[in-house]
Design a protein around this motif. Structure first.
Motif, PDB file in Angstrom:
ATOM      1  N   PHE A 235       0.821  -1.205   0.000  1.00 27.47           N
ATOM      2  CA  PHE A 235       0.000   0.000   0.000  1.00 27.47           C
ATOM      3  C   PHE A 235       0.860   1.262   0.000  1.00 27.47           C
ATOM      4  CE2 PHE A 235      -3.084  -3.104   1.023  1.00 27.47           C
ATOM      5  CZ  PHE A 235      -4.344  -2.576   0.755  1.00 27.47           C
ATOM      6  N   LEU A 236       2.148   1.150   0.360  1.00 23.81           N
ATOM      7  CA  LEU A 236       3.020   2.320   0.374  1.00 23.81           C
ATOM      8  C   LEU A 236       3.181   2.929  -1.017  1.00 23.81           C
ATOM      9  CD1 LEU A 236       5.851   1.115   2.797  1.00 23.81           C
ATOM     10  CD2 LEU A 236       3.932   2.643   3.315  1.00 23.81           C
ATOM     11  N   VAL A 237       2.999   2.121  -2.056  1.00 25.98           N
ATOM     12  CA  VAL A 237       3.094   2.646  -3.424  1.00 25.98           C
ATOM     13  C   VAL A 237       2.036   3.725  -3.663  1.00 25.98           C
ATOM     14  CG1 VAL A 237       2.939   2.028  -5.871  1.00 25.98           C
ATOM     15  CG2 VAL A 237       4.112   0.509  -4.262  1.00 25.98           C
ATOM     16  N   LEU A 238       0.914   3.622  -2.969  1.00 27.11           N
ATOM     17  CA  LEU A 238      -0.144   4.635  -3.117  1.00 27.11           C
ATOM     18  C   LEU A 238       0.311   5.995  -2.601  1.00 27.11           C
ATOM     19  CD1 LEU A 238      -3.227   2.576  -1.867  1.00 27.11           C
ATOM     20  CD2 LEU A 238      -2.597   3.065  -4.240  1.00 27.11           C
ATOM     21  N   GLY A 239       1.290   6.010  -1.687  1.00 33.67           N
ATOM     22  CA  GLY A 239       1.736   7.266  -1.085  1.00 33.67           C
ATOM     23  C   GLY A 239       2.198   8.295  -2.091  1.00 33.67           C
ATOM     24  N   PRO A 240       3.225   7.980  -2.906  1.00 33.10           N
ATOM     25  CA  PRO A 240       3.659   8.980  -3.889  1.00 33.10           C
ATOM     26  C   PRO A 240       2.610   9.284  -4.947  1.00 33.10           C
ATOM     27  CG  PRO A 240       4.803   6.885  -4.211  1.00 33.10           C
ATOM     28  CD  PRO A 240       4.089   6.792  -2.897  1.00 33.10           C
ATOM     29  N   LEU A 241       1.729   8.337  -5.238  1.00 34.19           N
ATOM     30  CA  LEU A 241       0.691   8.577  -6.242  1.00 34.19           C
ATOM     31  C   LEU A 241      -0.359   9.567  -5.712  1.00 34.19           C
ATOM     32  CD1 LEU A 241       0.163   4.874  -7.412  1.00 34.19           C
ATOM     33  CD2 LEU A 241       1.654   6.601  -8.423  1.00 34.19           C
ATOM     34  N   GLY A 242      -0.923   9.243  -4.554  1.00 32.00           N
ATOM     35  CA  GLY A 242      -1.932  10.127  -3.983  1.00 32.00           C
ATOM     36  C   GLY A 242      -1.364  11.445  -3.519  1.00 32.00           C
ATOM     37  N   GLN A 243      -0.140  11.411  -2.937  1.00 31.30           N
ATOM     38  CA  GLN A 243       0.446  12.639  -2.416  1.00 31.30           C
ATOM     39  C   GLN A 243       0.841  13.582  -3.538  1.00 31.30           C
ATOM     40  OE1 GLN A 243       0.812  12.897   1.262  1.00 31.30           O
ATOM     41  NE2 GLN A 243       0.560  14.952   0.457  1.00 31.30           N
ATOM     42  N   SER A 244       1.332  13.053  -4.644  1.00 31.65           N
ATOM     43  CA  SER A 244       1.697  13.923  -5.760  1.00 31.65           C
ATOM     44  C   SER A 244       0.464  14.564  -6.382  1.00 31.65           C
ATOM     45  CB  SER A 244       2.477  13.137  -6.819  1.00 31.65           C
ATOM     46  OG  SER A 244       1.704  12.083  -7.367  1.00 31.65           O
ATOM     47  N   THR A 245      -0.627  13.809  -6.464  1.00 36.61           N
ATOM     48  CA  THR A 245      -1.880  14.387  -6.965  1.00 36.61           C
ATOM     49  C   THR A 245      -2.381  15.472  -6.024  1.00 36.61           C
ATOM     50  OG1 THR A 245      -2.458  12.272  -7.995  1.00 36.61           O
ATOM     51  CG2 THR A 245      -4.239  13.849  -7.670  1.00 36.61           C
ATOM     52  N   THR A 246      -2.285  15.220  -4.731  1.00 40.32           N
ATOM     53  CA  THR A 246      -2.664  16.234  -3.743  1.00 40.32           C
ATOM     54  C   THR A 246      -1.792  17.474  -3.878  1.00 40.32           C
ATOM     55  OG1 THR A 246      -3.331  14.495  -2.194  1.00 40.32           O
ATOM     56  CG2 THR A 246      -2.968  16.691  -1.284  1.00 40.32           C
ATOM     57  N   VAL A 278      -2.812   9.688 -12.904  1.00 38.82           N
ATOM     58  CA  VAL A 278      -2.136   9.106 -11.746  1.00 38.82           C
ATOM     59  C   VAL A 278      -3.144   8.506 -10.779  1.00 38.82           C
ATOM     60  CG1 VAL A 278      -0.735   9.648  -9.718  1.00 38.82           C
ATOM     61  CG2 VAL A 278      -0.089  10.552 -11.947  1.00 38.82           C
ATOM     62  N   MET A 279      -4.294   9.157 -10.619  1.00 33.87           N
ATOM     63  CA  MET A 279      -5.320   8.587  -9.761  1.00 33.87           C
ATOM     64  C   MET A 279      -5.850   7.282 -10.346  1.00 33.87           C
ATOM     65  SD  MET A 279      -6.943   8.779  -6.931  1.00 33.87           S
ATOM     66  CE  MET A 279      -6.391  10.410  -6.417  1.00 33.87           C
ATOM     67  N   GLY A 280      -5.927   7.210 -11.667  1.00 27.96           N
ATOM     68  CA  GLY A 280      -6.333   5.960 -12.296  1.00 27.96           C
ATOM     69  C   GLY A 280      -5.356   4.835 -11.979  1.00 27.96           C
ATOM     70  N   PHE A 281      -4.055   5.126 -12.072  1.00 23.44           N
ATOM     71  CA  PHE A 281      -3.051   4.112 -11.743  1.00 23.44           C
ATOM     72  C   PHE A 281      -3.117   3.756 -10.260  1.00 23.44           C
ATOM     73  CE2 PHE A 281       1.373   3.050 -10.447  1.00 23.44           C
ATOM     74  CZ  PHE A 281       1.468   1.842 -11.118  1.00 23.44           C
ATOM     75  N   ALA A 282      -3.374   4.746  -9.410  1.00 25.56           N
ATOM     76  CA  ALA A 282      -3.470   4.486  -7.977  1.00 25.56           C
ATOM     77  C   ALA A 282      -4.608   3.514  -7.677  1.00 25.56           C
ATOM     78  CB  ALA A 282      -3.676   5.797  -7.216  1.00 25.56           C
ATOM     79  N   LEU A 283      -5.735   3.666  -8.363  1.00 23.14           N
ATOM     80  CA  LEU A 283      -6.862   2.769  -8.133  1.00 23.14           C
ATOM     81  C   LEU A 283      -6.533   1.353  -8.606  1.00 23.14           C
ATOM     82  CD1 LEU A 283      -9.846   5.087  -9.120  1.00 23.14           C
ATOM     83  CD2 LEU A 283      -9.098   4.431  -6.826  1.00 23.14           C
ATOM     84  N   MET A 284      -5.787   1.256  -9.720  1.00 22.36           N
ATOM     85  CA  MET A 284      -5.367  -0.060 -10.184  1.00 22.36           C
ATOM     86  C   MET A 284      -4.453  -0.726  -9.149  1.00 22.36           C
ATOM     87  SD  MET A 284      -2.895  -1.213 -13.307  1.00 22.36           S
ATOM     88  CE  MET A 284      -1.488  -1.066 -12.187  1.00 22.36           C
TER      89      MET A 284
END
Length: 371
Positions: A235-246, A278-284
């Protein structure tokens, strides 16, 4: 004549182990609990409806940070051998990125909900202090930890882990808190410097993530699933994805009063053009990580502090979806944020319950192999 057994000489390490034994195995990974608690308040503040109790949750995260800082200071004071061993351990050293992110996550909450607790006159200076400390530590960790991995750590082939992302994601959290402080700076050079400095940290963290993530995925493909207790780290992979979008959405929010109109419009467009894919990749990746977690649970995955990886990274996806909802006006992103927030709260409750129980019975602070 019977011989009298001579007492074993006490080495420095054995003496240290007897002082404050509860602190000996308190590693930097514990800061993840602070991050996971703070994100409950930060993410809840941006939902399309009021969530009660967020100031209380933020105050709890601040108290946790203070207590943990004192405890970690005791760890370094009384167990320096173990603290040095942590720095030289490639599985533990990356968690020093959590120290930075704990400061920054609480700092974000100071501005978003903390004013209801301590007032704006105290919340803003506190946010500046937390931003300064968190950013400095994050920048040092982003360089020092990879340096140690290259020149000091004995990294086995095929041992790549999502944990490697932790030190390089920390500057991305600074890039999210920085925009919140822009309005509290004088107009002109100061605001533009903070804006572009935050963009620089966004780029630093993003490019470092793009270097590490393929190595992590390659390890999964060629070596198979992670050990059960490490499965939550996916789940840590979601960190840079969600945080960069934020981050890009927060930067776009304040670009209008900080830089020329042409660049401000470009930043607003970039927030959507970058954030949506990036949010699309995060959901995947979220779907993949959930599937792997379910698989691990069926095979007997027990609780470990790695379960806190279920919280903060998911929370960054909540704040990322909230930012996209603001800039696109699309209600689907609001609903996505709500659904992810429900998942976040459930994960926080589970991780928090098991952490408290583990502290009470002493298992979480026991030496490895004695838990």
């Amino acid at each position: 004549m019977a011989t009298v057994a001579q007492p074993r000489p006490r080495t420095r390490s054995t003496v240290a182990a007897r002082r404050r034994p509860a602190l000996r195995h308190l590693g930097p990974n514990w800061y993840a609990a602070v991050m996971g608690t703070a994100i409950i308040a930060n993410a809840g503040a941006g939902l399309p409806f009021h969530v009660p109790g967020l100031p209380v949750v933020w105050a709890l995260s601040l108290a946790m940070l203070v207590v943990l800082l004192v405890a970690r200071a005791g760890h370094w004071l009384h167990h320096r051998d173990q603290a040095r061993a942590h720095l030289l351990d490639p599985t533990v050293a990356p968690f020093y990125g959590c120290l930075s992110m704990a400061f920054l996550a609480v700092g974000i909450g100071s501005l978003s909900v903390g004013t209801d607790v301590i007032g704006e006159a105290a919340a803003v200076p506190l946010a500046w202090v937390l931003y300064g400390a968190g950013t400095l530590i994050g920048l040092v960790a982003a360089v020092a930890v990879p340096y140690l991995m290259v020149v000091r750590h004995d990294v086995a082939p095929g041992s790549a882990s999502p944990v490697w992302l932790l030190p390089v994601v920390a500057p991305m959290v600074s890039a999210t808190l920085g925009p919140l402080l822009v309005p509290h700076l004088p107009a002109g050079q100061a605001r533009e410097a903070m804006l572009l400095g935050s963009y620089a940290m966004f780029g630093m963290s993003l490019l470092a993530t793009l270097v590490i993530l393929p190595v992590v995925f390659s390890r999964l493909i060629h070596r198979g699933a992670l050990p059960l207790f490490l499965t939550p780290t996916l789940f840590l992979v979601l960190g840079p994805l969600g945080q960069s979008t934020t981050a890009v959405n927060k930067l776009a929010d304040v670009a209008g009063g900080s830089i020329g109109a042409t660049y401000a419009h470009g930043m607003a467009a970039f927030a959507v053009l970058y954030g949506v894919p990036v949010m699309g990749f995060a959901l995947m990746w979220l779907a993949l990580a959930v599937a792997m977690a379910v698989r691990a649970a069926r095979r007997g995955m027990g609780f470990a502090m790695t379960w806190w990886a279920f919280t903060f990274p998911v929370g960054t996806c909540v704040t990322g979806a909230e930012g996209l909802a603001r800039h696109t006006g699309l209600h689907a992103f609001d609903w996505l944020a709500v659904a992810l927030y429900a998942l976040l709260v459930a994960a926080w409750l589970v991780a928090g319950f098991h952490t408290v129980r583990g502290l009470v019975d002493g298992r979480l602070l026991a030496a490895p192999g004695k838990k």
